[in-house]
Design a protein around this motif. Structure first.
Motif: not given
Ligand code: FE2
Length: 388
Positions: A181-183, A185-187, A265-267, A279-281, A283-285
């Motif tokens: 899900m983090d990946a 979010a990056h895309a 989303a990352h902020a 975890s980071h993912g 949260g971003t997901g």
């Protein structure tokens, strides 16, 4: 970049190209794994004198950085080989940095302040993922504030991203879901990021310059591949086709956000992660569909293009449902955030200017609170209803 099943066997020759000594940075779980063994065997066969530092942990605390740097000072490596997830690769980046330039690490917190090349880094990701194998960013935890800090410099981009899907099959279900899900979010965030008219000085002032033709191309392919394969990889970790597609998607998404940058989303995850220990993912997901919905008025064309790439009617709904499908919590309330905490989380996030200023819609604390409020309820369409 080297990509493909079995490619971990190229590590030794790549490292030997820089000299006879290498420091391998990894984590305790991977220390005896077949994946790490394939890397060590390759280094051994190439005649490289290896020291293994296997104490990498999530969130990259400064005590671990100090130990890794001390290990590098003793071994005097010609290259650093990172085998692991995002935290391990980020640890290897700052280890290579502090092995080459004087500390303290806070010297390098301002964007693009690393004065020159660092020890050559070979990044071998075992999750798909942070994309750290191709980005100029290392996210560490500041010892004084206990907040995450991103160190961003073109000198932190690894010399080699060595992507072998076989090394990702051991990733547990939850890790696969969160990092996938983090990946995504990056895309999506790089595809929907701010667009800045380039000037000669602005493109050199920061490694992440906003969305552009190249990042858009990569982000779109990544979003399509990840959304088609994440649930498969989560359901069956041995599905090598799904694992390959996820590693490829996270690689492309990494190049996309390494150049375009991510957004709200990352902020917001920095504050949510610190407050909840999630975890980071995760949260971003979890936050991604809310940020997409908030940004929709400024990114209607991108939203339509994303719908095509992701083969869905509406990307916000698709991302929200994919998160639930792979086991993300349904709301911020579900991970222990109290309704009264939301304003404070918004205030804690507004200072992360590198990401806040990259959002396509200007953000203030009220806007961040609105996004978080919808995520607290677990209902992305609260934002569209509020808009009328
Ligand atoms: Fe991320």
């Amino acid at each position: 970049m080297i990509f493909g099943t079995g490619m971990a066997a190229t590590t030794g020759q790549l490292a030997a190209g820089y000299g006879g000594r290498a420091l391998v940075v990894t984590d305790p779980n991977l220390a005896g794994s077949p994946g790490l063994d394939s890397v060590r065997t390759s280094l051994h066969e190439a005649g490289v004198d290896v020291r293994v530092f296997s104490e990498a942990v999530v969130d990259v605390p400064e005590s671990t950085i100090a130990e890794a740097v001390a290990s590098a000072a003793e071994h005097r490596p010609d290259a650093v080989v990172a085998v692991g997830g995002g935290s391990t690769i980020d640890l290897a980046k700052v280890t290579a940095l502090l092995a080459s330039h004087p500390g303290p690490l806070s010297t390098y917190y301002p964007v693009e302040s690393v004065p020159g090349p660092v020890l050559p880094l070979i990044a071998v990701p075992t999750t798909a993922g942070t994309g750290s194998e191709v980005t100029p960013v290392s996210v560490i935890t500041d010892a004084k504030t206990r907040m995450k800090v991103g160190i961003a410099s073109r000198h932190l981009i690894p010399r080699h991203a060595l992507c072998d899907p076989l090394l990702t099959v051991s990733a547990p279900r939850t890790v696969t879901a969160h990092s996938g899900m983090d990946a995504l979010a990056h895309a999506v965030e790089s595809f929907m990021a701010i667009s800045r008219p380039p000037t000669a000085s602005s493109v050199l002032a920061r490694p992440q310059v906003g969305k552009n033709l190249l990042s858009d191309t990569l982000a779109l392919t990544a979003a399509g591949g990840i959304s088609a394969n994440l649930a498969r990889a989560v359901d069956d970790g041995d599905d090598l086709d799904a694992r390959s597609a996820m590693l490829y998607g996270s690689l492309l998404a990494g190049i996309a956000f390494g150049n375009a940058g991510v957004t709200a989303a990352h902020a917001l995850q920095f504050a949510v992660g610190a407050a909840t220990g999630t975890s980071h993912g995760l949260g971003t997901g979890l936050l991604l569909p809310y940020v997409m919905e908030f940004n929709r008025p400024a990114r209607r064309t991108e939203m339509a293009t994303l719908a095509g790439a992701m083969e869905c009617a509406d990307p916000v709904t698709a991302v929200h449902e994919l998160g639930l499908r792979v086991g993300l919590p349904a709301s911020l309330a579900e991970i222990g955030v109290e309704a009264g905490d939301v304003r404070g989380l918004a205030e804690a996030s507004i200072g992360i200017r590198r990401l806040i200023d990259n959002n396509p819609v200007p953000l203030d604390v009220d806007a961040l609170e609105q996004i978080l409020r919808a995520a607290w309820h677990g209902e992305p369409n609260r934002l569209s209803t509020a808009r009328g």
